[in-house]
Design a protein around this motif. Structure first.
Motif, PDB file in Angstrom:
ATOM      1  N   PRO A   6       1.518  -0.808   0.331  1.00  0.00           N
ATOM      2  CA  PRO A   6       0.035  -0.237   0.144  1.00  0.00           C
ATOM      3  C   PRO A   6       0.580   1.175   0.620  1.00  0.00           C
ATOM      4  N   LEU A   7       0.675   1.577  -0.895  1.00  0.00           N
ATOM      5  CA  LEU A   7       1.686   2.891  -1.365  1.00  0.00           C
ATOM      6  C   LEU A   7       1.288   4.795  -1.024  1.00  0.00           C
ATOM      7  N   ILE A   8       1.700   5.530  -0.088  1.00  0.00           N
ATOM      8  CA  ILE A   8       0.263   6.595  -0.005  1.00  0.00           C
ATOM      9  C   ILE A   8       1.214   7.627  -0.638  1.00  0.00           C
ATOM     10  N   VAL A   9       1.286   8.058  -1.539  1.00  0.00           N
ATOM     11  CA  VAL A   9       1.511   9.468  -2.280  1.00  0.00           C
ATOM     12  C   VAL A   9       0.903  10.901  -2.299  1.00  0.00           C
ATOM     13  N   SER A  10       1.746  11.501  -1.552  1.00  0.00           N
ATOM     14  CA  SER A  10       1.629  12.947  -1.176  1.00  0.00           C
ATOM     15  C   SER A  10       2.587  13.895  -1.502  1.00  0.00           C
ATOM     16  N   GLY A  11       1.558  14.989  -2.464  1.00  0.00           N
ATOM     17  CA  GLY A  11       2.834  15.838  -2.949  1.00  0.00           C
ATOM     18  C   GLY A  11       2.259  17.132  -2.711  1.00  0.00           C
ATOM     19  N   PRO A  12       2.729  18.947  -3.271  1.00  0.00           N
ATOM     20  CA  PRO A  12       2.344  19.678  -2.661  1.00  0.00           C
ATOM     21  C   PRO A  12       1.506  19.984  -4.298  1.00  0.00           C
ATOM     22  N   SER A  13       0.196  21.000  -4.459  1.00  0.00           N
ATOM     23  CA  SER A  13      -0.387  21.152  -5.422  1.00  0.00           C
ATOM     24  C   SER A  13       0.595  22.161  -6.150  1.00  0.00           C
ATOM     25  N   GLY A  14       0.683  21.511  -7.245  1.00  0.00           N
ATOM     26  CA  GLY A  14       2.315  22.297  -8.143  1.00  0.00           C
ATOM     27  C   GLY A  14       3.406  21.393  -8.714  1.00  0.00           C
ATOM     28  N   CYS A  15       3.218  20.432  -7.987  1.00  0.00           N
ATOM     29  CA  CYS A  15       4.292  19.142  -7.662  1.00  0.00           C
ATOM     30  C   CYS A  15       4.130  18.691  -9.119  1.00  0.00           C
ATOM     31  N   GLY A  16       3.312  18.572 -10.172  1.00  0.00           N
ATOM     32  CA  GLY A  16       2.586  17.550 -10.882  1.00  0.00           C
ATOM     33  C   GLY A  16       2.947  16.645 -11.014  1.00  0.00           C
ATOM     34  N   LYS A  17       1.726  16.402  -9.852  1.00  0.00           N
ATOM     35  CA  LYS A  17       1.864  14.538  -9.144  1.00  0.00           C
ATOM     36  C   LYS A  17       0.682  13.695 -10.315  1.00  0.00           C
ATOM     37  N   ASP A  18      -0.261  14.507 -10.386  1.00  0.00           N
ATOM     38  CA  ASP A  18      -1.930  13.818 -11.862  1.00  0.00           C
ATOM     39  C   ASP A  18      -0.789  13.153 -12.355  1.00  0.00           C
ATOM     40  N   THR A  19      -0.051  14.265 -12.882  1.00  0.00           N
ATOM     41  CA  THR A  19       0.632  13.817 -14.658  1.00  0.00           C
ATOM     42  C   THR A  19       1.118  12.845 -13.863  1.00  0.00           C
ATOM     43  N   LEU A  20       2.304  12.253 -13.167  1.00  0.00           N
ATOM     44  CA  LEU A  20       3.028  12.046 -13.064  1.00  0.00           C
ATOM     45  C   LEU A  20       2.170  10.488 -12.347  1.00  0.00           C
ATOM     46  N   LEU A  21       1.293  10.814 -11.281  1.00  0.00           N
ATOM     47  CA  LEU A  21       0.821   8.821 -11.328  1.00  0.00           C
ATOM     48  C   LEU A  21       0.317   8.160 -12.468  1.00  0.00           C
ATOM     49  N   ARG A  22      -0.532   9.464 -14.332  1.00  0.00           N
ATOM     50  CA  ARG A  22      -1.209   9.156 -14.888  1.00  0.00           C
ATOM     51  C   ARG A  22      -0.110   7.960 -15.651  1.00  0.00           C
ATOM     52  N   VAL A  23       1.477   8.634 -15.521  1.00  0.00           N
ATOM     53  CA  VAL A  23       2.464   8.507 -16.420  1.00  0.00           C
ATOM     54  C   VAL A  23       2.252   6.819 -15.470  1.00  0.00           C
ATOM     55  N   LEU A  24       2.945   6.606 -14.835  1.00  0.00           N
ATOM     56  CA  LEU A  24       3.468   5.506 -13.635  1.00  0.00           C
ATOM     57  C   LEU A  24       1.861   4.464 -14.149  1.00  0.00           C
ATOM     58  N   PHE A  25       0.938   4.926 -14.136  1.00  0.00           N
ATOM     59  CA  PHE A  25      -0.529   3.800 -14.209  1.00  0.00           C
ATOM     60  C   PHE A  25      -0.487   3.346 -16.388  1.00  0.00           C
ATOM     61  N   GLU A  26      -0.213   4.678 -16.729  1.00  0.00           N
ATOM     62  CA  GLU A  26      -0.056   3.531 -18.248  1.00  0.00           C
ATOM     63  C   GLU A  26       1.350   2.907 -18.419  1.00  0.00           C
ATOM     64  N   LYS A  27       2.380   3.123 -17.986  1.00  0.00           N
ATOM     65  CA  LYS A  27       3.625   2.356 -17.392  1.00  0.00           C
ATOM     66  C   LYS A  27       3.714   0.770 -16.809  1.00  0.00           C
ATOM     67  N   TYR A  28       3.433   1.478 -16.015  1.00  0.00           N
ATOM     68  CA  TYR A  28       2.714  -0.126 -15.287  1.00  0.00           C
ATOM     69  C   TYR A  28       0.852   0.075 -15.004  1.00  0.00           C
ATOM     70  N   PRO A  29       0.578  -1.099 -15.403  1.00  0.00           N
ATOM     71  CA  PRO A  29      -1.149  -1.452 -15.503  1.00  0.00           C
ATOM     72  C   PRO A  29      -1.436  -1.897 -14.255  1.00  0.00           C
ATOM     73  N   GLN A  30      -0.445  -3.089 -13.810  1.00  0.00           N
ATOM     74  CA  GLN A  30      -0.405  -3.912 -12.758  1.00  0.00           C
ATOM     75  C   GLN A  30      -0.798  -2.950 -11.526  1.00  0.00           C
ATOM     76  N   VAL A  31       0.052  -1.660 -10.927  1.00  0.00           N
ATOM     77  CA  VAL A  31      -0.205  -1.319  -9.955  1.00  0.00           C
ATOM     78  C   VAL A  31      -1.754  -0.553 -10.107  1.00  0.00           C
ATOM     79  N   LYS A  32      -2.611  -0.576  -8.761  1.00  0.00           N
ATOM     80  CA  LYS A  32      -3.525   0.045  -8.789  1.00  0.00           C
ATOM     81  C   LYS A  32      -4.141   1.290  -7.929  1.00  0.00           C
ATOM     82  N   PHE A  33      -4.996   1.709  -7.845  1.00  0.00           N
ATOM     83  CA  PHE A  33      -5.389   3.063  -7.695  1.00  0.00           C
ATOM     84  C   PHE A  33      -6.271   3.378  -6.288  1.00  0.00           C
TER      85      PHE A  33
END
Lengths: 202, 202
Positions: A6-33
């Motif tokens: 279970p992986l907690i992911v946090s980051g301030p507004s403006g760190c680009g977290k949403d785009t990063l997570l989209r790339v993560l799930f595209e590249k590693y579709p086995q990771v759940k959300f």
């Protein structure tokens, strides 16, 4: 079967977290959300299979009474929370699952799920953070200043996290998150049973 | 510049550690290898740029007196040891460096270099270990039994290690070791300075 992380992911507004997570799930579709339960009204852009599960206030309060939430908060009159069951199901099925959550929610989750691993996403610099917060260009400057102050206060709590991922290059940052999941599964404590099995066959 | 990771790698005879490390260095040539200092005579297959640095007994004893070794032992009349300087140089230059060492040497290194990270390589099963130890086919069965007993006793100390990598598929196992290095560099403690720099620019 080995458990997932279970992986907690946090980051301030403006760190680009949403785009990063989209790339993560595209590249590693086995990771759940982990999908949040919310009581706010559905907007046009929301879909049931998206980031939220829409429930009534009564349903949410029942979940609270049944201790079915790993964390929750109330924001402008609406509840937001992380249901426990989908997280334990994923972990027990050997799947890694990302819980995207703010610093306060992360602290609540650590209490209820001490085995959770946590990652704080950092902007590559204060300039890039400022740029991303003003770059949207639609907000009044005091709103931007308020967000910047909020971001700085969140970065001040980065020390509560196990890992820091600097979101400079998206692909590199996504690979780093996946490496963290791989390394966590390789930790001794997660391989104790395997070692005992091998030794029992000696 | 971020520091590199000193990575202790151990594993019982028959776990396929040498082949695995060869794959790791081929795939990730930026990872360095710590060369042991030895007093045993050079054999035909040894070269100066290989796994060993050949020194005299006097030189070795001087290194011991100068506390220049992270660990050492004496085996059938010859000294073997891990020089400290090349390891700190690599780490300070931001390079990861692998220290291939047995369980006793690993324990000595942890004393002198507490920041070292350690990985224990496991065979995928007791059968595969037995197969690899007998497969060479050149040894008498009591030698094989002795090696097996030694391997089992080493596996019993796997709990002294941070990580376990199961050497089933060589490429996967090499990628896992590299993921461990990536994750270790992402740990909060190794990014504290970066976070403070960002905050100082706020």
């Amino acid at each position: 079967m080995n458990k997932g992380i279970p992986l907690i992911v946090s980051g301030p507004s403006g760190c680009g977290k949403d785009t990063l997570l989209r790339v993560l799930f595209e590249k590693y579709p086995q990771v759940k959300f982990s999908i949040s339960a919310v009581t706010r009204p559905k907007r046009g852009s929301d879909t049931e299979d998206g980031k939220y599960r829409f429930v009534t206030r009564e349903q949410f309060e029942q979940m609270l009474r049944d201790d079915e939430l790993l964390e929750h908060n109330e924001y402008v009159g609406n509840y937001y929370g992380t249901p426990r069951q989908p997280v334990s199901d994923a972990v027990n099925n050997g799947s890694d699952i990302v819980l995207e959550i703010d610093v306060n929610g992360a602290a609540q989750i650590r209490e209820k799920l001490p085995e959770a691993v946590s990652v704080f996403i950092m902007p590559p610099s204060m300039d890039s953070l400022r740029g991303r917060l003003t770059g949207r260009g639609t907000e009044a400057s005091e709103v931007v200043e308020q967000r910047l102050a909020q971001a700085i206060s969140e970065i001040g709590r980065a020390g509560e996290y196990d890992y820091i991922v600097i979101n400079d290059d998206l692909q590199t940052a996504a690979d780093e998150i996946y490496s963290i999941l791989t390394a966590e599964k390789a930790k001794y404590k997660n391989n104790k049973n395997f070692i005992n099995e091998v030794l029992n066959n000696a």
